[in-house]
Write a protein that holds these residues in place. Structure first.
Motif, short mmCIF file in Angstrom:
data_model
loop_
_atom_site.label_atom_id
_atom_site.label_comp_id
_atom_site.label_asym_id
_atom_site.label_seq_id
_atom_site.Cartn_x
_atom_site.Cartn_y
_atom_site.Cartn_z
N ASN A 88 0.80 -1.23 0.00
CA ASN A 88 0.00 0.00 0.00
C ASN A 88 0.83 1.28 0.00
N ILE A 89 1.66 1.44 -1.01
CA ILE A 89 2.43 2.67 -1.12
C ILE A 89 1.75 3.62 -2.11
N VAL A 90 2.01 4.90 -1.97
CA VAL A 90 1.44 5.92 -2.84
C VAL A 90 2.21 5.95 -4.16
N ASN A 91 1.52 6.21 -5.25
CA ASN A 91 2.10 6.30 -6.59
C ASN A 91 2.90 5.05 -6.97
N PRO A 92 2.28 3.87 -6.94
CA PRO A 92 3.05 2.66 -7.19
C PRO A 92 3.66 2.58 -8.59
N LYS A 93 3.01 3.18 -9.60
CA LYS A 93 3.58 3.15 -10.95
C LYS A 93 4.88 3.94 -11.01
N ARG A 94 4.89 5.11 -10.38
CA ARG A 94 6.10 5.94 -10.37
C ARG A 94 7.22 5.26 -9.59
N ILE A 95 6.90 4.64 -8.48
CA ILE A 95 7.91 3.96 -7.66
C ILE A 95 8.44 2.74 -8.39
N ARG A 96 7.59 2.02 -9.11
CA ARG A 96 8.04 0.86 -9.88
C ARG A 96 9.07 1.28 -10.91
N ASN A 97 8.89 2.43 -11.53
CA ASN A 97 9.83 2.93 -12.53
C ASN A 97 11.10 3.50 -11.89
N LEU A 98 11.04 3.87 -10.62
CA LEU A 98 12.21 4.43 -9.93
C LEU A 98 13.29 3.38 -9.83
#
Length: 98
Positions: A88-98
């Motif tokens: 349950n983290i915020v902005n999972p798509k952005r974090i996946r790309n990080l």
């Protein structure tokens, strides 16, 4: 102050309940390591070197889409924890790309 506390934190978040960060589980990336810190009275700090990560999967439910939260499932070459889930983290798509 310990030496690792002086390192720049590239990303940090908490486990969320819907959109509220009301938990005692923290995630952050610091010094080429993914850190998972959990607990209130008894704290556990688990770390994985970023170069050991071999696969990343994102899972987002309908409620997660509404509140922009989701899970990141990380598979690594580590022996002790080959699969790590950031819940349950915020902005999972952005974090996946990080």
């Amino acid at each position: 102050m310990a030496a690792h506390e002086n390192q720049k934190i590239l990303w940090k978040d908490r486990k969320h309940i819907m959109w509220f960060p009301w938990s005692f589980t923290k995630y952050y990336i610091q010094n080429d390591r993914l850190m998972l810190e959990s607990g209130l009275f008894h704290t556990t700090l688990d770390e994985t070197l970023l170069y050991r990560i071999v696969d990343i999967t994102m899972h987002q439910s309908l409620a997660g889409k509404l509140f922009n939260t989701g899970d990141i499932i990380i598979k690594s070459k580590a022996d002790s924890t080959p699969e790590i889930t950031l819940h349950n983290i915020v902005n999972p798509k952005r974090i996946r790309n990080l």
